[in-house]
Design an enzyme around this catalytic site. Structure first.
Site, PDB file in Angstrom:
ATOM      1  CE1 TYR A   1      -3.375   0.364   2.305  1.00 47.58           C
ATOM      2  CE2 TYR A   1      -4.155  -1.691   1.337  1.00 47.58           C
ATOM      3  CZ  TYR A   1      -3.571  -0.446   1.199  1.00 47.58           C
ATOM      4  OH  TYR A   1      -3.208  -0.004  -0.046  1.00 47.58           O
TER       5      TYR A   1
ATOM      6  CE  LYS B   1      -0.509   3.255  -5.495  1.00 45.16           C
ATOM      7  NZ  LYS B   1      -1.631   4.148  -5.226  1.00 45.16           N
TER       8      LYS B   1
ATOM      9  N   GLY C   1       0.794  -1.229   0.000  1.00 46.72           N
ATOM     10  CA  GLY C   1       0.000   0.000   0.000  1.00 46.72           C
ATOM     11  C   GLY C   1       0.821   1.272   0.000  1.00 46.72           C
ATOM     12  CB  SER C   2       4.447   1.914   0.424  1.00 45.44           C
ATOM     13  OG  SER C   2       4.885   0.890  -0.447  1.00 45.44           O
TER      14      SER C   2
ATOM     15  CG  ASP D   1     -13.200   5.151  -1.861  1.00 46.15           C
ATOM     16  OD1 ASP D   1     -12.068   4.655  -1.991  1.00 46.15           O
ATOM     17  OD2 ASP D   1     -13.889   4.983  -0.833  1.00 46.15           O
TER      18      ASP D   1
ATOM     19  CG  ASP E   1      -2.129   6.544  -7.834  1.00 45.01           C
ATOM     20  OD1 ASP E   1      -2.156   7.767  -7.591  1.00 45.01           O
ATOM     21  OD2 ASP E   1      -2.798   5.714  -7.181  1.00 45.01           O
TER      22      ASP E   1
ATOM     23  CD  GLU F   1      -5.517   6.426  -9.334  1.00 48.24           C
ATOM     24  OE1 GLU F   1      -5.885   6.129  -8.188  1.00 48.24           O
ATOM     25  OE2 GLU F   1      -5.326   5.589 -10.229  1.00 48.24           O
TER      26      GLU F   1
ATOM     27  CE  LYS G   1      -3.499   2.751  -9.383  1.00 48.61           C
ATOM     28  NZ  LYS G   1      -4.809   3.239  -8.950  1.00 48.61           N
TER      29      LYS G   1
ATOM     30  CG  HIS H   1      -9.578   4.091  -4.722  1.00 53.10           C
ATOM     31  ND1 HIS H   1      -9.932   4.125  -3.386  1.00 53.10           N
ATOM     32  CD2 HIS H   1      -8.258   3.803  -4.757  1.00 53.10           C
ATOM     33  CE1 HIS H   1      -8.864   3.884  -2.646  1.00 53.10           C
ATOM     34  NE2 HIS H   1      -7.836   3.683  -3.449  1.00 53.10           N
TER      35      HIS H   1
ATOM     36  CD  GLU I   1      -6.870   7.042  -4.036  1.00 54.76           C
ATOM     37  OE1 GLU I   1      -6.322   6.707  -2.980  1.00 54.76           O
ATOM     38  OE2 GLU I   1      -6.524   6.607  -5.141  1.00 54.76           O
TER      39      GLU I   1
END
Length: 443
Positions: free
Chosen positions: A34, A222, A24-25, A328, A250, A276, A220, A355, A305
């Site tokens: 999370y 980051k 999730g970073s 979202d 993103d 994004e 996708k 999202h 999001e």
């Protein structure tokens, strides 16, 4: 028949230590755990059914959302479920317009996240009492009833109740066939699981390779922390997936407007479909400027999001600030507010690409996007739903992905219910998982 008086509302602070693995970073959120504020609604109905609702958080701050849920509880307790859904617009407005609580919103921030958690539980319970998955409850509703769940305040300059009914009426054509299509093939998805910013190259390569074997065609990455690192990682991913597959980027709100344009001009060689959240989620005109500057490079802007509410989405659409709209399920005021955004997106002919990820976001938003295809947009052109392969094992009705597509849920409800043992073990700070971690950290 929807029935039962709400006799109890409880809320739990549930956290998963995802920061330990860098899951999730991104450029702005470097160490997320999370988490969710998890709401349980009980009624005095003999069926014993419960409604479960969540809103997604990143660890610290979940306790603040829990407080806000408890502050909203008096609006729900002792209310009859039939009365709530019989005047859902009125109930939505009651929650979002509490004369004192709205001062710490209105319809944004912690109080709106809490509203989403409560309303998600109401929708889950309604769908369960009707014996249908949420998407099917919505698909089977007549346009007038659907529209009566939406609060049109502040958006009638763009979408009136009559126009919303008209859109839903027009989409009745071919609805049955689209439902069959969803049941047979599912809704197309893309993966974000391969390229979190905190992952080393070896992990990134391994996950990309596995995803390709599993049939994923849309990926996708980051970006946003370091330009040279972004160029290297984007090249690595693009080389692995090849020129034909779809790549998105993103930045998670990292840049100022000129910086976003400059940075993306340098990443344009990797042919991203979109960038994004290039800048602050509140900067409508900034998004519009970035969108205009990147259009000649064939790069669209996607955001949503962290858009507070339907009003922000209204303005993004009016300003031509986005090419892809990302709803979202837990940021907006639940299904009610998301319905208004889906309808506005249809009016402006902007594709919705939700999202997802986090805790339960995939489980929830699949219902909304499947409904959107069947009853609103009637199109899969430039549309896909995010998928992240984390934490599904903690849900009683986890998502089912087949050939890189979300298969429509069959179980009644909104797929919000977590396994009791998972909730117990991950409750913060007294669950077994956190007791061990906190004592190891010496807290």
């Amino acid at each position: 028949m929807v029935h039962g008086r709400v006799s109890r509302l409880s809320v739990h602070d549930v956290r998963f230590p995802t920061s330990l693995g860098g899951h999730g970073s991104d450029a702005m959120h470097t160490d997320p755990d999370y988490s969710a504020a998890y709401v349980v609604l009980e009624t005095d109905a003999e069926d014993g059914l419960k409604g479960y609702g969540i809103t997604f958080t990143l660890g610290r701050g979940t306790e603040v959302v829990v407080c806000a849920v408890n502050a909203l509880a008096p609006h729900v307790l002792n209310k009859d479920l039939g009365d709530i859904v019989g005047d859902f617009r009125g109930f939505y407005r009651q929650l979002t317009s509490d004369g004192q609580l709205r001062w710490i919103g209105p319809e944004k921030g912690v109080v709106h996240l809490a509203t989403a958690a409560v309303l998600n539980a109401v929708w889950d319970l309604w769908a369960k009492q009707e014996g249908k998955p949420l998407w099917k409850l919505l698909v089977d509703m007549d346009p007038r009833t659907l529209v009566s769940c939406i609060d049109f305040r502040y958006i009638t300059d763009v979408l009136t109740e009559e126009e919303a009914c008209e859109i839903l009426q027009q989409s009745q054509v071919g609805k049955k066939e689209r439902e069959e299509q969803m049941l047979a093939h599912g809704y197309p998805a893309y993966t974000t699981s391969c390229a979190w910013l905190g992952y080393p190259d070896a992990t990134l390569k391994q996950l990309c390779s596995e995803a390709l074997k599993d049939g994923w065609t849309r990926f996708k990455v980051k970006v946003g922390a370091d330009l040279q690192d972004d160029i290297r990682r984007c090249r690595l991913v693009r080389n692995m997936i090849g020129p034909e597959k779809t790549l998105m980027m993103d930045a998670n709100q990292r840049w100022d407007v000129p910086e976003a344009v400059e940075w993306m001009t340098k990443l344009a060689e990797f042919k991203p479909l979109w960038i994004e959240e290039p800048t602050s989620p509140d900067d409508i005109l900034g998004h519009a400027a970035i969108s205009k500057a990147l259009a000649p490079l064939g790069i669209g802007v996607a955001t949503g999001e962290q858009c507070h509410n339907r009003v922000i989405f209204k303005q993004l659409l009016q300003a031509k600030a986005l090419k892809f709209l990302q709803i979202d399920s837990c940021r907006l005021g639940s299904v009610n507010e998301n319905l208004s955004v889906l309808l506005m997106a249809k009016k402006f002919e902007i594709p919705v690409c939700p999202h997802a990820g986090g805790v339960g976001l995939c489980e929830l938003v699949q219902h909304l996007i499947i409904f959107d295809f069947i009853s609103v947009s009637a199109s899969l052109q430039d549309r896909m739903c995010e998928y992240v392969d984390h934490l599904h094992e903690h849900f009683k009705y986890p998502v089912l992905i087949r050939e890189a597509a979300y298969m429509p849920p069959k179980d009644a409800g909104y797929s919000t219910e977590m396994k009791e043992d998972s909730v117990k073990r991950h409750r913060y700070p007294d669950g077994e998982v956190w007791k061990k971690l906190l004592s190891a950290q010496g807290n």
